[in-house]
Design an enzyme around this catalytic site. Sequence first.
Site, PDB file in Angstrom:
ATOM      1  N   GLU A 111       0.856  -1.189   0.000  1.00 55.95           N
ATOM      2  CA  GLU A 111       0.000   0.000   0.000  1.00 55.95           C
ATOM      3  C   GLU A 111       0.891   1.238   0.000  1.00 55.95           C
ATOM      4  OE1 GLU A 111      -2.358   2.923  -0.043  1.00 55.95           O
ATOM      5  OE2 GLU A 111      -3.387   0.972  -0.023  1.00 55.95           O
TER       6      GLU A 111
ATOM      7  N   ASP B  65       5.272   1.804  -3.471  1.00 57.23           N
ATOM      8  CA  ASP B  65       4.603   1.684  -4.761  1.00 57.23           C
ATOM      9  C   ASP B  65       4.666   0.219  -5.184  1.00 57.23           C
ATOM     10  OD1 ASP B  65       3.735   3.071  -7.494  1.00 57.23           O
ATOM     11  OD2 ASP B  65       5.265   1.570  -7.957  1.00 57.23           O
ATOM     12  N   ALA B  66       3.550  -0.298  -5.692  1.00 54.42           N
ATOM     13  CA  ALA B  66       3.465  -1.726  -5.995  1.00 54.42           C
ATOM     14  C   ALA B  66       4.498  -2.171  -7.021  1.00 54.42           C
ATOM     15  CB  ALA B  66       2.061  -2.061  -6.491  1.00 54.42           C
TER      16      ALA B  66
ATOM     17  N   ASP C 104      -6.123  -4.401  -6.485  1.00 55.03           N
ATOM     18  CA  ASP C 104      -7.266  -3.604  -6.033  1.00 55.03           C
ATOM     19  C   ASP C 104      -6.807  -2.192  -5.696  1.00 55.03           C
ATOM     20  OD1 ASP C 104      -9.916  -3.104  -5.395  1.00 55.03           O
ATOM     21  OD2 ASP C 104      -9.658  -3.661  -3.293  1.00 55.03           O
TER      22      ASP C 104
ATOM     23  N   PRO D 225      -3.553   4.445 -11.572  1.00 54.67           N
ATOM     24  CA  PRO D 225      -2.115   4.665 -11.830  1.00 54.67           C
ATOM     25  C   PRO D 225      -1.725   3.981 -13.140  1.00 54.67           C
ATOM     26  CG  PRO D 225      -2.510   3.837  -9.587  1.00 54.67           C
ATOM     27  CD  PRO D 225      -3.785   3.677 -10.345  1.00 54.67           C
TER      28      PRO D 225
END
Length: 559
Positions: free
Chosen positions: A321, A348-349, A366, A374
């Site tokens: 997250e 950041d993923a 999700d 994004p």
Amino acid sequence: MNLKQLNIFHGKFFHLCLLAFGSGAIVMSMELIISRVLTPVFGSSTYTWGSLIGLILTGLSLGYFLGGKISDRDPTFRKICSVVFTAGLYIVFVPFIAPAILGFTLNDLPQNQFSSLFATFALVFFPTTLLGFVSPYVIKLGTVTLRQVGNVSGTLYSISTVGSIFGTFLTIFVLIPTLEVRIVLFGLGITLMIVSLLGLKNLPKILTIAVILILFTPSSSIVTGLMPHTGTVIVETETEYSHLDVVDSDNKRTLYLNGMRHSQMDKDNPNDLTLTYTKYFHLGQLFNSSLEKILFVGGGGFSGPKNFLDTYPNSFIDVVEIDSQVIDVAKTYFSLKDNSRLQIFNEDARTFLMNSDDKYDLIILDAFATDYVPFHLLTQEYFQILQDHLQPDGVVVSNMIGSLEGDTSNLPSSVYKTMTSLFPTVYVFTTAENNLNIVQNLIFVAINNNEQLTRVELENLSIQNNANNLLADTKYLENYHMSGMRTDSIPILTDNFSPVEIMINPVTSQPFFDEDSIFSQDESRIWFSESTSVKIGLLIAVVFTWLVFFKSTWKNTLN
């Protein structure tokens, strides 16, 4: 020039520098703060930011032009200070007028890519134009001879720019993280009023004190937010990335980011899944019965991770997250507890995955909303990274918002086409109904398997993999869209070309707000309490008093 005249000039020039610095700082600070007013309603799209930046620049340009012309007519320090005072007084009013303006924009104007223009114009154009007066006017006042024009103008423009830099960093790193938007706006307006007192007499000083008393007496909690809420507000704050609300309604607690619902919890059963689309996350079990390691991209209120910890007692769950305050809110208000099987990463993923060697049995995406996606989490390169982090039987379950057909299907269709360019099979499920044009949560399931199953085969597989009970509250078989999505004339999204901003609401003719919004059509209008009305009345009295004074100050110039 004798010593006395030199000292007077230096003192005057310092005041001009202070005015230039203050106006530059407030313009940039106001731009950033107003963005926090607009994004919960219009989204953090290029259209919202383009409207804001464009109107700020337009206002400044008009101000430069008018300020330059007026400065040639009997220029005095008192006059430009009166202009700055007026801009400050307007900014003080913004928290009071913003709800009505935004409500009117939502309810009475067409919802398209131009929707934010009216609200942005009403909130920022007038004070920005007035602050644009400052630069040419102070240059005129600071120039004694033509020989000094270059030096004086360069110095004052430099100081104004330094003020803008200062205002930007102060707002980003101090004001937004620590104060409510309305308090910041009050502060910006009052700061301008105080700075302008350098060249004004006693009445403006009395009016400034009156405004401060009106705004900050104990009953000044009159404007708890810039938009009304449905339910009881538990938390309302600005995070590094969004406007965050936690709202209780009956027995449900809901997390809103930028005005859109991101998570919901039943307070009596905090680990249950209450939103229909989240129940489709268990499609992972349908396609892979061995879910030992699971990754959630996007935490929100952590409803999915909490439920999965209960449902899969032998699984280990990672959650990435980007917003640290969202994680804190989940721990404080959404019953997120420490668990040895749960790891939370505040990153950041994409950066997280690029620096990780872990492989997962299930990855759940999700991190998307109705108003903002994004772009770097939708590209072919990103899905390649996801594929590299999957076990051979791994599954990707992605939540998207849009429709199966129509102009609101462009983004889901592009994502579908991008996923199918890498994964042999991508299943499409609707979550509300199989209406082709309705905007709803769409679930994409990507697997490294060439076999596309029928509804009957999916039902048999769910029994085999013990997923039938987990999916009992869904209509996944009825909502299985076997033909996939149309991808004719739809681009594959890449890092080099990912125009997601023109593929999602609010760029279509569909209403921006929907059932996931914190605002509804009937509840988007502002209702003032008796206390609010009294304070607005007092402020209006201040404005009328000021206008009389302002007219007398500028009488000679305007004639």
